[in-house]
Design an enzyme around this catalytic site. Structure first.
Site, PDB file in Angstrom:
ATOM      1  N   GLU A   1      -3.194  -9.803  -5.450  1.00  0.00           N
ATOM      2  CA  GLU A   1      -2.726  -8.922  -4.650  1.00  0.00           C
ATOM      3  C   GLU A   1      -3.565  -8.229  -3.950  1.00  0.00           C
ATOM      4  O   GLU A   1      -3.117  -7.179  -3.063  1.00  0.00           O
ATOM      5  CB  GLU A   1      -1.677  -7.880  -5.292  1.00  0.00           C
TER       6      GLU A   1
ATOM      7  N   HIS B   1       2.054  -2.007  -7.618  1.00  0.00           N
ATOM      8  CA  HIS B   1       0.674  -2.291  -7.466  1.00  0.00           C
ATOM      9  C   HIS B   1       0.092  -1.058  -8.027  1.00  0.00           C
ATOM     10  O   HIS B   1       0.469   0.149  -7.835  1.00  0.00           O
ATOM     11  CB  HIS B   1       0.332  -2.286  -5.930  1.00  0.00           C
TER      12      HIS B   1
ATOM     13  N   CYS C   1      -0.916   1.434   1.495  1.00  0.00           N
ATOM     14  CA  CYS C   1      -0.635   0.342   1.750  1.00  0.00           C
ATOM     15  C   CYS C   1      -1.196  -0.446   3.204  1.00  0.00           C
ATOM     16  O   CYS C   1      -1.365  -1.683   3.239  1.00  0.00           O
ATOM     17  CB  CYS C   1       0.762   0.076   1.586  1.00  0.00           C
TER      18      CYS C   1
HETATM   19  O1  SUG Z   1       4.578  -6.270  -1.190  1.00  0.00           O
HETATM   20  N1  SUG Z   1       6.912  -4.544   0.478  1.00  0.00           N
HETATM   21  C1  SUG Z   1       5.725  -4.898   0.243  1.00  0.00           C
HETATM   22  C2  SUG Z   1       4.899  -3.532  -0.006  1.00  0.00           C
HETATM   23  C3  SUG Z   1       3.546  -3.561  -0.141  1.00  0.00           C
HETATM   24  C4  SUG Z   1       3.056  -2.197  -0.439  1.00  0.00           C
HETATM   25  N2  SUG Z   1       1.485  -2.586  -0.592  1.00  0.00           N
HETATM   26  C5  SUG Z   1       0.623  -1.787  -1.596  1.00  0.00           C
HETATM   27  N3  SUG Z   1       1.098  -1.109  -2.836  1.00  0.00           N
HETATM   28  N4  SUG Z   1      -0.610  -1.792  -1.177  1.00  0.00           N
HETATM   29  C6  SUG Z   1       5.592  -5.675  -1.151  1.00  0.00           C
HETATM   30  O2  SUG Z   1       6.441  -5.554  -2.093  1.00  0.00           O
HETATM   31  C7  SUG Z   1       9.410  -5.351   1.293  1.00  0.00           C
HETATM   32  C8  SUG Z   1       9.808  -6.417   2.377  1.00  0.00           C
HETATM   33  C9  SUG Z   1      11.321  -6.406   2.464  1.00  0.00           C
HETATM   34  O3  SUG Z   1      11.977  -6.175   1.397  1.00  0.00           O
HETATM   35  O4  SUG Z   1      11.725  -6.468   3.699  1.00  0.00           O
HETATM   36  C10 SUG Z   1       7.807  -5.760   0.806  1.00  0.00           C
HETATM   37  O5  SUG Z   1       7.378  -6.854   0.985  1.00  0.00           O
END
Ligand code: SUG
Length: 448
Positions: A174, A250, A371
């Site tokens: 990730e 994460h 993020c």
């Molecule tokens: O991978 N949300 C992302 C959020 C990523 C956050 N990044 C960090 N923590 N670095 C994920 O879960 C949600 C998309 C949706 O539900 O439409 C989403 O992909």
């Protein structure tokens, strides 16, 4: 030589929507099906970029991706013209169309893992695109991510790019969301801290029971090998599986680091004392004085950390040596978290100021300030080799704001994703964007 930490923020794409796609990410699941506002989302992100630039930080921009990803839908058996592909997917498999429309590439902390040149064997800055193979909608990001990063950091004398790891669960990666780098100064050799959720091959590592652990130890080790990091310059630590089960999908939802400081929740890691001692020892050998600030669970519960995104903050070093914490508005609206932050800045410790940003559109999908940015520590000569088109300036901010206002819708619901016009709008906008950012041809519709 001068060195910088440059934050490259993901520009939110025109299809930003709430698809409920990320099992284990509390915000994504609880806001599923709500109407989104892509224009507001992109402007909120740009506002943060501008604010950091105005404070004197070097700020960059990372371009969004082409969505819906028609090629991904074709690979799943939908055929015909692009419009027919979208229409058939909408009729027969709406969840797949929703996934192919996700603007999730905005969370560029997941785009790649980056090792600065002072840490790597060949003295170049190394990038490994993250395979993000835990979720289908994110697993389709890395080919374009690699092309965009290649167009931003093109000079092979300074930059080395690695393709994403094999796209299987054993190598779930990730990117920088599970990677932090500690150092005395950005241009000096530091210690890279890789946090994984489980081991793919060794059952002695406990795994979460409810939600997936997206990052494996074996993926983190592979990235460290690819980047030519030395044993003296890496620490691997396991995330506490109990917090993954509470929505910490994460590590950057429960810990953040910068310079010589780690800011973390009491429950973030397994074997915390051992982890901190290893970081301390390895940094000491590099001439750096490691410090940590542990937030006790009786002041901020894991649930509050997940809801407020206290740790998904940006910890930034200022010229006077103090640190600034960039937090989302949700921290101010949580009384326990806000009280903790008041005590933190009053304590006389390294964090002397907190700045609050409204990133609600992104937050509702589980993406906070940290993020939205990919950190790249660069020496002066390396910064000079970065494509200048992606470095934020007042003029670029103005251009991008106008570009968003011209091309983005102010409301998007699931039913809108079936509109073939959305694909055309997205391609028109991105074609213009590649010219604004001087990226060349990076999108499938530009190169196929
Ligand atoms: O991978 N949300 C992302 C959020 C990523 C956050 N990044 C960090 N923590 N670095 C994920 O879960 C949600 C998309 C949706 O539900 O439409 C989403 O992909």
């Amino acid at each position: 030589m001068k060195s910088f930490e440059v934050n490259f923020d993901g520009l939110v794409g025109p299809t930003h929507n709430y698809g409920g796609l990320s099992f284990g990410n509390v915000a994504s699941q609880s806001n599923s099906q709500q109407a989104s506002n892509p224009r507001e989302a992109a402007l909120q992100g740009l506002e943060k970029m501008k604010a950091l630039m105005d404070m004197g930080f070097v700020q960059g921009v990372l371009a969004p991706q082409e969505r819906p990803d028609v090629a991904a839908l074709r690979s799943l058996g939908f055929g015909g013209t692009d419009a027919q592909v979208i229409e058939k997917a909408a009729k027969e498999a709406m969840p797949l169309l929703v996934a192919s429309c996700s603007a999730s590439s905005m969370w560029v902390a997941n785009a790649a893992t980056v090792s600065p040149s002072a840490d790597t064997a060949d003295g170049r800055v190394h990038f490994t695109a993250a395979n993000l193979n835990c979720k289908f909608h994110r697993s389709i990001e890395h080919p374009t991510t690699s092309r965009v990063l290649g167009a931003m950091f093109a000079d092979p004398e300074h930059f080395a790019h690695h393709a994403a790891l094999p796209a299987v669960a054993q190598f779930g990666d990730e990117g920088a969301a599970n990677h932090t780098r500690f150092c005395r100064s950005y241009g000096e050799a530091g210690v890279e801290f890789f946090v994984y959720g489980r081991s793919a091959f060794d059952s002695r590592y406990p795994a979460p029971q409810k939600y997936p652990a997206r990052q494996t130890l074996e993926a983190s080790q592979a990235v460290a090998r690819l980047h030519g990091l030395s044993d003296a310059g890496v620490v691997f630590a396991q995330q506490n599986p109990a917090v993954i089960d509470q929505g910490v999908f994460h590590n950057d939802v429960i810990a953040v680091g910068n310079g010589e400081l780690l800011f973390h929740h009491q429950d973030a890691f397994l074997n915390t004392e051992h982890v901190l001692a290893e970081l301390h020892g390895k940094l000491q050998a590099r001439g750096a004085a490691f410090q940590s600030i542990c937030v006790p669970r009786d002041q901020v519960a894991v649930e509050d950390a997940v809801r407020s995104y206290l740790f998904n903050s940006q910890l930034l070093s200022r010229a006077d040596g103090s640190m600034l914490l960039i937090v989302p508005e949700e921290c101010r609206s949580n009384p326990r978290v806000w009280q903790y932050l008041q005590s933190l800045t009053a304590s006389g410790g390294p964090v002397s100021e907190v700045k609050v940003f409204d990133l609600k559109q992104s937050m509702q999908n589980g993406g906070g300030p940290a993020c939205l940015r990919l950190r790249v520590a660069l020496k002066e000569t390396e910064l000079a080799a970065v494509n200048p088109g992606v470095i934020m300036t007042p003029a670029l901010y103005g251009t991008l704001t106008r570009w968003v206002n011209t091309h983005y819708r102010d409301a998007l619901r699931e039913s809108d994703l079936a509109d073939p016009q959305l694909l055309l709008e997205c391609r028109t906008a991105l074609d213009e964007l590649t010219q604004i950012l001087k990226l060349g041809a990076v999108y499938p519709f530009q190169i196929n």
